[in-house]
Design an enzyme around this catalytic site. Structure first.
Site, PDB file in Angstrom:
ATOM      1  N   ARG A  46      -1.626  -7.203 -38.921  1.00  0.00           N
ATOM      2  CA  ARG A  46      -1.635  -8.470 -39.619  1.00  0.00           C
ATOM      3  C   ARG A  46      -0.622  -9.169 -38.617  1.00  0.00           C
ATOM      4  NH1 ARG A  46       3.007  -8.272 -40.103  1.00  0.00           N
ATOM      5  NH2 ARG A  46       3.240 -10.424 -41.000  1.00  0.00           N
ATOM      6  N   ALA A  48      -0.193 -13.278 -36.721  1.00  0.00           N
ATOM      7  CA  ALA A  48      -1.138 -14.048 -36.064  1.00  0.00           C
ATOM      8  C   ALA A  48      -1.301 -13.596 -34.436  1.00  0.00           C
ATOM      9  CB  ALA A  48      -0.947 -15.412 -35.901  1.00  0.00           C
ATOM     10  N   ARG A  87     -10.742 -13.035 -40.988  1.00  0.00           N
ATOM     11  CA  ARG A  87      -9.595 -13.645 -41.543  1.00  0.00           C
ATOM     12  C   ARG A  87      -9.681 -15.097 -41.120  1.00  0.00           C
ATOM     13  NH1 ARG A  87      -3.741 -11.301 -42.438  1.00  0.00           N
ATOM     14  NH2 ARG A  87      -3.943 -12.812 -44.231  1.00  0.00           N
ATOM     15  N   ASP A 232       0.565 -19.486 -38.278  1.00  0.00           N
ATOM     16  CA  ASP A 232      -0.603 -18.895 -38.017  1.00  0.00           C
ATOM     17  C   ASP A 232      -1.558 -19.783 -37.786  1.00  0.00           C
ATOM     18  OD1 ASP A 232       0.472 -17.107 -40.525  1.00  0.00           O
ATOM     19  OD2 ASP A 232      -1.228 -16.109 -39.756  1.00  0.00           O
ATOM     20  N   LYS A 243       2.490 -18.054 -44.124  1.00  0.00           N
ATOM     21  CA  LYS A 243       2.793 -17.365 -45.106  1.00  0.00           C
ATOM     22  C   LYS A 243       3.049 -18.135 -46.392  1.00  0.00           C
ATOM     23  CE  LYS A 243       1.499 -13.967 -45.615  1.00  0.00           C
ATOM     24  NZ  LYS A 243      -0.005 -13.827 -46.300  1.00  0.00           N
TER      25      LYS A 243
END
Ligand code: MRU
Length: 343
Positions: A46, A48, A87, A232, A243
Site C-alpha cells: 500500500r 501510492a 484500488r 494519494d 488517508k
C-alpha cells in the site's frame, strides 16, 4: 530492504507483507493477477508510490501468467485493467500500469525494464523532494529543530525506497533538525502505529504514537511546529486526497497557524483530475471499523462507515512538495510546476 521487488530467477513480484508488521517481517510472492489484486486490496502492499511500482510489475505478472496458461488473445488487456483498478484513489497504481502497457508488444523484458525505471525514478524523486521539503520547513518555521506531526505511513514501506513525508522526516533527522515525531496511529488499519512507528524505531528517530483523536489537541496546545503528510492524488487545483484523518490535521494546523505540508513524487499529481470533488474515494468494508485485529469493537450488527481517504482543499495546504519544486498553492496556476522538469 524494499517493499516491492522483482525476483528475476523466479519471475515473481515479491512484497513485504505489511499486514504482518510490526509482529513479523515476511514476504508475499505474486505469480498471478489474482494474487496481485488480492495483495493490493488487502493492503499487503500500500502507499501510492509503492502501488505505482506494483502497477508496472503487475503487468509483467499478467504477461507471464498469460504465456504459462495460453490465454486467448485479448484477455491480457482485461487482466491489466483488473490490476489498474484494484484500488481507485491512489493515481499511481493506474499510472504505473499505463506507463508500461505500451511496451507489452515488445515483450516482458521491456515491461520489466520500464517497471525498474519507475522504481529508480521514485527513489530519486523521494530523496530530492525530501531535501526541498526540509529546506522549506526550516526556512518557514525559523526553528533549528522541529517537532513534526505525521499521519498514516509514507516511508520506505509506502514507496520504492526512503519515503515522501517520512523522507522529509529522515532528512530533518540527518541534519540534526528534528526534535520529535508525533505519529498518528491512523485508524482503522493502523498504518501509523504499526508501520510508521516501526520505520522510525528502526532508524532510531525519537517519536510517540498518538490516537488520531489527539492530533488537533496536540497541535493547538503548541506541541507541533509542522504537519507533513503524503498524498494519494493531487488534483489540478491542488486539492489532495490522502488517508482519512488528514483533513482534520489540516484544519487544526490552519487554526493554530502552523504549516501543513503535502509531500509526493510528481507521479501522484494528476492534472487530468480538475479538483478534489472529482477524486474517487475508496469505501472499504465497514468491518474494518467495527473490529480491530479480528476482535469486535462494536455490538453485533453495528454497521461501519469506512471511507479510506479524505480530500484536503488546497486553501488549507501551505506547501505542496514534489521532486520538481515546492509550491505554496494559491489556486490552479502553480500546480503545473509540480510536474515540470527542474531547470
Ligand atoms: O490505504 P493506504 O495505506 O494505501 O493509504 C496510504 C496513504 O494514504 C499515504 O499517505 C499515501 O499513499 C502516500 S504514501 C507515500
Amino acid at each position: 530492504m524494499r517493499a516491492v521487488e522483482w525476483d528475476v530467477q523466479d519471475g515473481s513480484l515479491v512484497l513485504i507483507d505489511q499486514t504482518r508488521l510490526p509482529g513479523e517481517l515476511v514476504y508475499a510472492r505474486c505469480r498471478s493477477v489474482d494474487e496481485v489484486v488480492d495483495a493490493v486490496q488487502r493492503l499487503v502492499v500500500r502507499g501510492a508510490p509503492a502501488l505505482g511500482a506494483v502497477g508496472g510489475f503487475g503487468v509483467a505478472v499478467a504477461m507471464l501468467q498469460g504465456a504459462r496458461e495460453g490465454w486467448a488473445p485479448g484477455r491480457l488487456a482485461g487482466e491489466v485493467r483488473r490490476i489498474r483498478d484494484a484500488r481507485p484513489t491512489a493515481v499511481n497504481l493506474a499510472w504505473g500500469a499505463d506507463r508500461v502497457s505500451p511496451l507489452i508488444h515488445r515483450g516482458v523484458e521491456a515491461v520489466l525494464a520500464e517497471a525498474d525505471a519507475i522504481m529508480r525514478e521514485d527513489e530519486a524523486a523521494n530523496r530530492e523532494l525530501s531535501r526541498l521539503g526540509a529546506d522549506w520547513i526550516l526556512a518557514r518555521t525559523g526553528r533549528g529543530r522541529v517537532r513534526v506531526l505525521t499521519h498514516c505511513n509514507t516511508g520506505f514501506l509506502a514507496t520504492t525506497a526512503w519515503g515522501t513525508a517520512l523522507g522529509i522526516v529522515r532528512e530533518l533527522h540527518a541534519r540534526d533538525a528534528l526534535e520529535i515525531v508525533y505519529a498518528d496511529e491512523t485508524r482503522p488499519l493502523l498504518q501509523g502505529s504499526r508501520l510508521t512507528a516501526w520505520e522510525l524505531q528502526e532508524d532510531g528517530i525519537d517519536y510517540v504514537v498518538q490516537v488520531d483523536g489527539a492530533a488537533a489537541s496536540t497541535i493547538l496546545r503548541g506541541l507541533v511546529d509542522v504537519a507533513i503528510i503524503g498524498a494519494d492524488r493531487i488534483a489540478r487545483n491542488g486539492d489532495t486526497a490522502n488517508k482519512i484523518g488528514s483533513l482534520g490535521v489540516a484544519l487544526a494546523c490552519a487554526d493554530a497557524g502552523i504549516p501543513f505540508v503535502v509531500a509526493a513524487p510528481s507521479s501522484t499529481v494528476d492534472l487530468s483530475t480538475p479538483s478534489g470533488d472529482d477524486i474517487h474515494i475508496e469505501l472499504r468494508d465497514g468491518a474494518e471499523v467495527t473490529s480491530l485485529a479480528g476482535v469486535a469493537t462494536a455490538p453485533p450488527g453495528a454497521r461501519g462507515f469506512n471511507p479510506a481517504f479524505d480530500v484536503t482543499p488546497s486553501r488549507l495546504i501551505d506547501a505542496l512538495v514534489t521532486e520538481c519544486c515546492v509550491v505554496e498553492p494559491d489556486g490552479v496556476k502553480h500546480v503545473d510546476a509540480l510536474v515540470a522538469e527542474r531547470p
